[in-house]
Each structure stands twice: as C-alpha cells, then as structure tokens.
Scaffold this motif. Sequence first.
Motif, PDB file in Angstrom:
ATOM      1  N   LEU A 173       0.829  -1.212   0.000  1.00  0.00           N
ATOM      2  CA  LEU A 173       0.000   0.000   0.000  1.00  0.00           C
ATOM      3  C   LEU A 173       0.861   1.259   0.000  1.00  0.00           C
ATOM      4  O   LEU A 173       0.531   2.239  -0.671  1.00  0.00           O
ATOM      5  CB  LEU A 173      -0.954  -0.016   1.199  1.00  0.00           C
ATOM      6  N   ALA A 174       1.976   1.237   0.724  1.00  0.00           N
ATOM      7  CA  ALA A 174       2.877   2.394   0.717  1.00  0.00           C
ATOM      8  C   ALA A 174       3.457   2.604  -0.685  1.00  0.00           C
ATOM      9  O   ALA A 174       3.577   3.742  -1.153  1.00  0.00           O
ATOM     10  CB  ALA A 174       3.992   2.198   1.742  1.00  0.00           C
ATOM     11  N   ILE A 175       3.807   1.519  -1.354  1.00  0.00           N
ATOM     12  CA  ILE A 175       4.292   1.613  -2.736  1.00  0.00           C
ATOM     13  C   ILE A 175       3.190   2.161  -3.637  1.00  0.00           C
ATOM     14  O   ILE A 175       3.442   2.975  -4.533  1.00  0.00           O
ATOM     15  CB  ILE A 175       4.798   0.246  -3.227  1.00  0.00           C
ATOM     16  N   MET A 176       1.956   1.739  -3.385  1.00  0.00           N
ATOM     17  CA  MET A 176       0.825   2.210  -4.177  1.00  0.00           C
ATOM     18  C   MET A 176       0.588   3.712  -4.000  1.00  0.00           C
ATOM     19  O   MET A 176       0.090   4.371  -4.917  1.00  0.00           O
ATOM     20  CB  MET A 176      -0.435   1.419  -3.822  1.00  0.00           C
ATOM     21  N   VAL A 177       0.950   4.256  -2.841  1.00  0.00           N
ATOM     22  CA  VAL A 177       0.867   5.716  -2.651  1.00  0.00           C
ATOM     23  C   VAL A 177       1.770   6.395  -3.680  1.00  0.00           C
ATOM     24  O   VAL A 177       1.363   7.332  -4.368  1.00  0.00           O
ATOM     25  CB  VAL A 177       1.246   6.128  -1.213  1.00  0.00           C
ATOM     26  N   GLY A 178       3.002   5.901  -3.792  1.00  0.00           N
ATOM     27  CA  GLY A 178       3.926   6.459  -4.772  1.00  0.00           C
ATOM     28  C   GLY A 178       3.452   6.275  -6.203  1.00  0.00           C
ATOM     29  O   GLY A 178       3.564   7.187  -7.026  1.00  0.00           O
ATOM     30  N   LEU A 179       2.906   5.099  -6.499  1.00  0.00           N
ATOM     31  CA  LEU A 179       2.376   4.852  -7.842  1.00  0.00           C
ATOM     32  C   LEU A 179       1.222   5.794  -8.162  1.00  0.00           C
ATOM     33  O   LEU A 179       1.104   6.282  -9.298  1.00  0.00           O
ATOM     34  CB  LEU A 179       1.907   3.405  -7.973  1.00  0.00           C
ATOM     35  N   THR A 180       0.387   6.043  -7.180  1.00  0.00           N
ATOM     36  CA  THR A 180      -0.743   6.956  -7.397  1.00  0.00           C
ATOM     37  C   THR A 180      -0.240   8.362  -7.689  1.00  0.00           C
ATOM     38  O   THR A 180      -0.742   9.034  -8.601  1.00  0.00           O
ATOM     39  CB  THR A 180      -1.683   6.960  -6.175  1.00  0.00           C
TER      40      THR A 180
END
Length: 123
Positions: free
Chosen positions: A108-115
């Motif tokens: 989810l933390a990686i997904m923050v960056g992807l977003t």
Amino acid sequence: MGTLILLHDRLSQTILFFVLICALWGFWRYFRGEGVRGDFWGALLILEGVILVQGLLGLAMVLMRLWPARGGIHFLYGVVMALALPLVYAYTRGRDGRREQLIYSVVLAIMVGLTLRAITTGR
C-alpha cells in the motif's frame, strides 16, 4: 467530456488519500501485533473497486480520444495499481497473520507512490 475528466481527476485524489489511510492503518495494526482482520479486508476490497472504476473511466476517456500527457507510462501505473492487491492476496494465499499485514502495508505504501506518479503523468 469535461465532466469525465473532472471525475477521473477527483477520483485519483480519492484513491491517493484512501491508499495512504490504508497504508498507515496497516502499519499501525502491524506494530500493534495484529494481523489482517475483516475490517481491513473490507477496506482493501473497496479500494480495489474504486481503482477498477478509475480504470473504466480512463478507458472511456481513451475511447473518446482524451489521451493523458504521458500515455504509456500512465497506463502502466494504472494496470499495476489494479493488479497489486489481487497479486498480494495470491502471494499470501489469503492468510491473515501479522506477516501478511506487513506485506499489505508495504504494498500500500508503494501504491501511494504509484498513485502520485500516475497523477503527475496524467496531467
């Protein structure tokens, strides 16, 4: 046309905040020694649904020939976002222990960056 663009843009902001909240919540649960519970599963399911709706809006925009600024990479971020949670679920085999809570939180933390990257490449 403008309404679709506005909706896609606002939904991206919603996803950003929702992913961030889920990541923080996941880490909080992990550091408290907890595993994945039903409320967290529910949040992840809602998040996945919102991401899929965002993808459908993006597809509608493409069909209307409304391309993002950096199309290829923007689409890649969207596909990775849509696949991330189902792939983690498959990797963890649906287990709900403390270790799995950490895995979801990191993803989810990686997904923050992807977003954030998807937002910047789409404008």
